[in-house]
Structures are given as structure tokens and as C-alpha cells.
Design a protein around this motif. Sequence first.
Motif, PDB file in Angstrom:
ATOM      1  N   ALA A 153       9.752  -1.776   3.762  1.00  0.00           N
ATOM      2  CA  ALA A 153       8.889  -0.989   4.654  1.00  0.00           C
ATOM      3  C   ALA A 153       9.701   0.127   5.317  1.00  0.00           C
ATOM      4  N   ASP A 154      10.923  -0.196   5.692  1.00  0.00           N
ATOM      5  CA  ASP A 154      11.813   0.786   6.334  1.00  0.00           C
ATOM      6  C   ASP A 154      12.140   1.916   5.355  1.00  0.00           C
ATOM      7  N   GLU A 155      12.480   1.507   4.137  1.00  0.00           N
ATOM      8  CA  GLU A 155      12.787   2.466   3.072  1.00  0.00           C
ATOM      9  C   GLU A 155      11.603   3.413   2.824  1.00  0.00           C
ATOM     10  N   LEU A 156      10.401   2.871   2.955  1.00  0.00           N
ATOM     11  CA  LEU A 156       9.187   3.668   2.732  1.00  0.00           C
ATOM     12  C   LEU A 156       8.780   4.452   3.984  1.00  0.00           C
ATOM     13  N   GLY A 157       9.566   4.273   5.058  1.00  0.00           N
ATOM     14  CA  GLY A 157       9.317   5.018   6.299  1.00  0.00           C
ATOM     15  C   GLY A 157       8.169   4.490   7.146  1.00  0.00           C
ATOM     16  N   VAL A 158       7.802   3.220   6.940  1.00  0.00           N
ATOM     17  CA  VAL A 158       6.653   2.678   7.674  1.00  0.00           C
ATOM     18  C   VAL A 158       6.970   1.392   8.447  1.00  0.00           C
ATOM     19  N   LEU A 159       8.241   1.185   8.764  1.00  0.00           N
ATOM     20  CA  LEU A 159       8.596  -0.053   9.473  1.00  0.00           C
ATOM     21  C   LEU A 159       7.832  -0.173  10.792  1.00  0.00           C
ATOM     22  N   GLU A 160       7.776   0.900  11.564  1.00  0.00           N
ATOM     23  CA  GLU A 160       7.080   0.841  12.849  1.00  0.00           C
ATOM     24  C   GLU A 160       5.579   0.619  12.670  1.00  0.00           C
ATOM     25  N   LEU A 177       0.846  -1.204   0.000  1.00  0.00           N
ATOM     26  CA  LEU A 177       0.000   0.000   0.000  1.00  0.00           C
ATOM     27  C   LEU A 177       0.877   1.248   0.000  1.00  0.00           C
ATOM     28  N   PHE A 178       1.908   1.227   0.844  1.00  0.00           N
ATOM     29  CA  PHE A 178       2.797   2.396   0.908  1.00  0.00           C
ATOM     30  C   PHE A 178       3.720   2.468  -0.308  1.00  0.00           C
ATOM     31  N   TRP A 179       4.050   1.318  -0.868  1.00  0.00           N
ATOM     32  CA  TRP A 179       4.799   1.287  -2.136  1.00  0.00           C
ATOM     33  C   TRP A 179       3.954   1.976  -3.218  1.00  0.00           C
ATOM     34  N   ALA A 180       2.671   1.635  -3.249  1.00  0.00           N
ATOM     35  CA  ALA A 180       1.765   2.227  -4.248  1.00  0.00           C
ATOM     36  C   ALA A 180       1.633   3.733  -4.027  1.00  0.00           C
ATOM     37  N   LYS A 181       1.566   4.133  -2.759  1.00  0.00           N
ATOM     38  CA  LYS A 181       1.459   5.574  -2.459  1.00  0.00           C
ATOM     39  C   LYS A 181       2.658   6.352  -3.002  1.00  0.00           C
ATOM     40  N   LYS A 182       3.815   5.685  -2.977  1.00  0.00           N
ATOM     41  CA  LYS A 182       5.029   6.334  -3.477  1.00  0.00           C
ATOM     42  C   LYS A 182       5.000   6.459  -5.009  1.00  0.00           C
ATOM     43  N   HIS A 183       4.419   5.464  -5.664  1.00  0.00           N
ATOM     44  CA  HIS A 183       4.499   5.407  -7.127  1.00  0.00           C
ATOM     45  C   HIS A 183       3.274   5.921  -7.876  1.00  0.00           C
ATOM     46  N   PHE A 184       2.154   6.075  -7.173  1.00  0.00           N
ATOM     47  CA  PHE A 184       0.926   6.527  -7.845  1.00  0.00           C
ATOM     48  C   PHE A 184       0.313   7.705  -7.088  1.00  0.00           C
TER      49      PHE A 184
END
Length: 219
Positions: A174-181, A20-27
Amino acid sequence: MNYDSALVVFSGGQDSTTCLFWAKKHFKRVYALSFIYGQKHELEVELAKKIACEAGVEWDVMDVSFISQLSTGCSLTDTSLEIEAEKAEGDAFPSTFVPGRNLFFLSIAAVRARELGIRHLVTGVSQTDFSGYPDCRDSFVKSLNVTLNLAMDEQFVIHTPLMWIDKAQTWGLADELGVLELVRTQTLTCYNGIPGDGCGHCPACKLRREGLEKYLASK
Ligand code: ZN
């Protein structure tokens, strides 16, 4: 067709939340779709809604419970069955296998996406997953992508950001996307329905924890 939108097949687990957060980054616009399919833990859907809200994406849920009525013997949907550790000797699939699940999910997601004018679909399936579910394999996803395009005369693109990465690398993403926690504390992967770090002993918790430990050790 809107080329800057994506629909994410979203369960609220570690993998689909990372997607979901990957998609937020790309779309620019992201739409999350969850499914009720007779899973024992409907809390899963509540958590999915909460995460989608926090992520600021549109969210919807569809009831496809008929999937669990089509076949028996899956420990994720049959309350009389215990969830076993991985697959038993001689069995083709683990007891957590729901036949056709991703076939239904992705097909329904594609029809929904078409309605919304979205052609990009995102799913968190992974071939490197321990489970060996046939409908998580790259060949299946590619084949279905072609079939969906032929079925609706569309140009869908199914994205599988986790296809070739393992659990440790999924934590890394997830860490790269800033959402690991967020992924660590709010998602539900546990077969016993306990969010976050889970029960700690089911196969899903074990896989998740080992992946996290491996990732943190490699940092
Ligand atoms: Zn667990």
C-alpha cells in the motif's frame, strides 16, 4: 475482450483496497464490484463506494444475501453470534467463516466481467492470512480459474497480488502504491464495524495493527 481492463472483487477492507490500487497501476480501466451478503456491517458497502469514487474507478454492488441463508453459525452474518477470537479448539474453521463465500464472489464476478468484456479478475485473498479459510488458498483460486474458463469458454486470469505476502508486506505494498494513509484511515477491516484503526481488540484489528507496526518498524 478488453485486455487492459480488470474487475476487482472489492469489500472496502485493507486487502481489497490495496488490490484496487494495485489494479489501477497495472490496468488502464478498473472496475470494482462489491457484494452485500448479509454481513452485519453494511457500512462496509458505503465505505467501498466512497473509496472507489475517490480512486476514480467504476463501482457496482450486487446483493447476494442468499449466501448467508444457506448456512448458519457464521458470526459475520448471524447477529445472535459474537465474533470470537480466532478459531475455537477442535473447530475446523473460525466463527467468521462463510462457507462458499469466495466461490460465489469470484463466480459472480467472472460472469459480470464477461458482460463487461473484462477477462482479468483481481481478488485480495491470501494464503498467509491467519484465518485458514479454504477458499483463500492458491490451490482453490487456480482450480476455480480453470473451472470458470471451462464453464464459459473464456480465458479469465484471476490475479491474487496478496496470496503469498503477510499483513506487514500488504502495508508495504500500500505504501509503495502511495495509499498507506488512505488504507489506514478509510478502510474497514474491523469485525465490530469501526473504520480505520477499528476497535483495536477484535482478531481483524489485532492482525491489522500488528502488521502495520511490523511494517513501520522495518522501514
Ligand atoms: Zn476491531
